[in-house]
Structure formats: structure tokens, C-alpha cells
Write an enzyme that holds these catalytic residues in place. Structure first.
Site, PDB file in Angstrom:
ATOM      1  CB  CYS A  52      38.625  41.732  38.639  1.00 32.92           C
ATOM      2  SG  CYS A  52      37.355  41.980  37.396  1.00 32.92           S
ATOM      3  CB  CYS A  55      37.373  37.269  36.317  1.00 30.07           C
ATOM      4  SG  CYS A  55      38.725  38.479  36.349  1.00 30.07           S
ATOM      5  CB  CYS A 101      39.909  43.016  34.662  1.00 27.81           C
ATOM      6  SG  CYS A 101      40.378  41.323  35.080  1.00 27.81           S
ATOM      7  CB  CYS A 104      36.645  39.369  32.974  1.00 26.43           C
ATOM      8  SG  CYS A 104      36.596  40.714  34.178  1.00 26.43           S
ATOM      9  CB  CYS A 124      42.043  57.075  39.464  1.00 24.11           C
ATOM     10  SG  CYS A 124      40.799  57.975  40.377  1.00 24.11           S
TER      11      CYS A 124
END
Length: 137
Positions: A52, A55, A101, A104, A124
Site C-alpha cells: 500500500c 502505509c 487497506c 490505513c 482488481c
């Protein structure tokens, strides 16, 4: 970097704007979408981990990546169920499952039930909100 899933990361809007590029901010924090076939990660075939951008949580492995033909990086499973959260998305007059995520709360993309086995799922994702770490780095 640690493999541990970190506690929830909460930042102010100003901190997010400072941390992310304008495109990353639009996607991750405002639930936007990059144009299909624009992410270099869509065609990435290297072995490694996708993290991510918000984070650096490890989200997807290249071992689960496949070419869905949709124009976005696609995976049949996250690294573990704990690294993502799913939310009902009723935008654009349809019902989809949004993926964020779990650390975060950044918007990553959507999951659909039309992927390959063994899961039958297609995560996706927007490549602009993923960082790629090649194996061995």
C-alpha cells in the site's frame, strides 16, 4: 520492513496530501480510479510484493497476480485476509465490493467473483496506490 500488520494508521487530510501524489490521493482517499491500462504495474511480471502506498502494508504477492485483461493489476487473493477490508460500494448505480487497506483505510479497488481458481476472485486494484518491491530487495 516488518512483515507484521501494523496498528491502524490515521492521518489528517493535510498529512495524506503531503504523503501522496495528487493521483494517489484522489484514488486512495477520495475513492477514485485510474484509467485502465495506465499503470506500469498492470504488465509487471517480476516476482515480489505489492504494498500500500499509504502505509507500506504488504497486500499482494506476485504469486497471485494474473492478467485479467481489464487494464488493472489483478490478483486472486491478498497476502492474508487481515490486510484488506471489504465494503459495499453502491456508486455508479451498481453494487460492488470495495477493497481497502486494513491498516490505513486507503481505497485500493474492487473484488469480483470472476477470477481464476483457487479462489475464483479477482481483486482488481489501482496500480497507482501500490508500491512494488522486487524479490530480494
Amino acid at each position: 520492513m516488518s512483515d507484521k500488520i501494523v496498528d491502524k494508521l490515521v492521518l489528517s487530510d493535510a498529512e495524506w496530501r503531503e504523503r501522496l501524489t495528487p493521483e494517489q490521493y484522489k484514488i486512495a482517499r477520495k475513492h477514485g480510479t485510474e484509467r485502465a491500462f495506465t499503470s506500469p504495474l498492470n504488465n509487471n511480471k517480476e516476482k515480489g510484493i505489492y504494498r500500500c502506498v499509504g502505509c507500506q502494508t504488504k497486500l499482494f504477492s506476485s504469486d497471485t497476480k494474473f492478467d485479467s485483461g481489464t487494464g488493472w493489476p489483478s490478483y486472486f487473493a491478498p497476502i492474508s485476509a487481515e490486510v484488506v477490508s471489504e465494503h459495499t460500494d453502491r456508486s455508479f448505480f451498481m453494487k460492488r465490493t470495495e477493497v481497502r487497506c486494513a491498516t490505513c483505510d486507503s481505497h485500493l479497488g474492487h473484488v469480483f467473483p470472476d477470477g481464476p481458481q483457487p479462489t475464483g476472485l479477482r481483486y482488481c486494484m489501482n496500480g497507482a496506490v501500490l508500491d512494488f518491491e522486487a524479490e530480494g530487495e
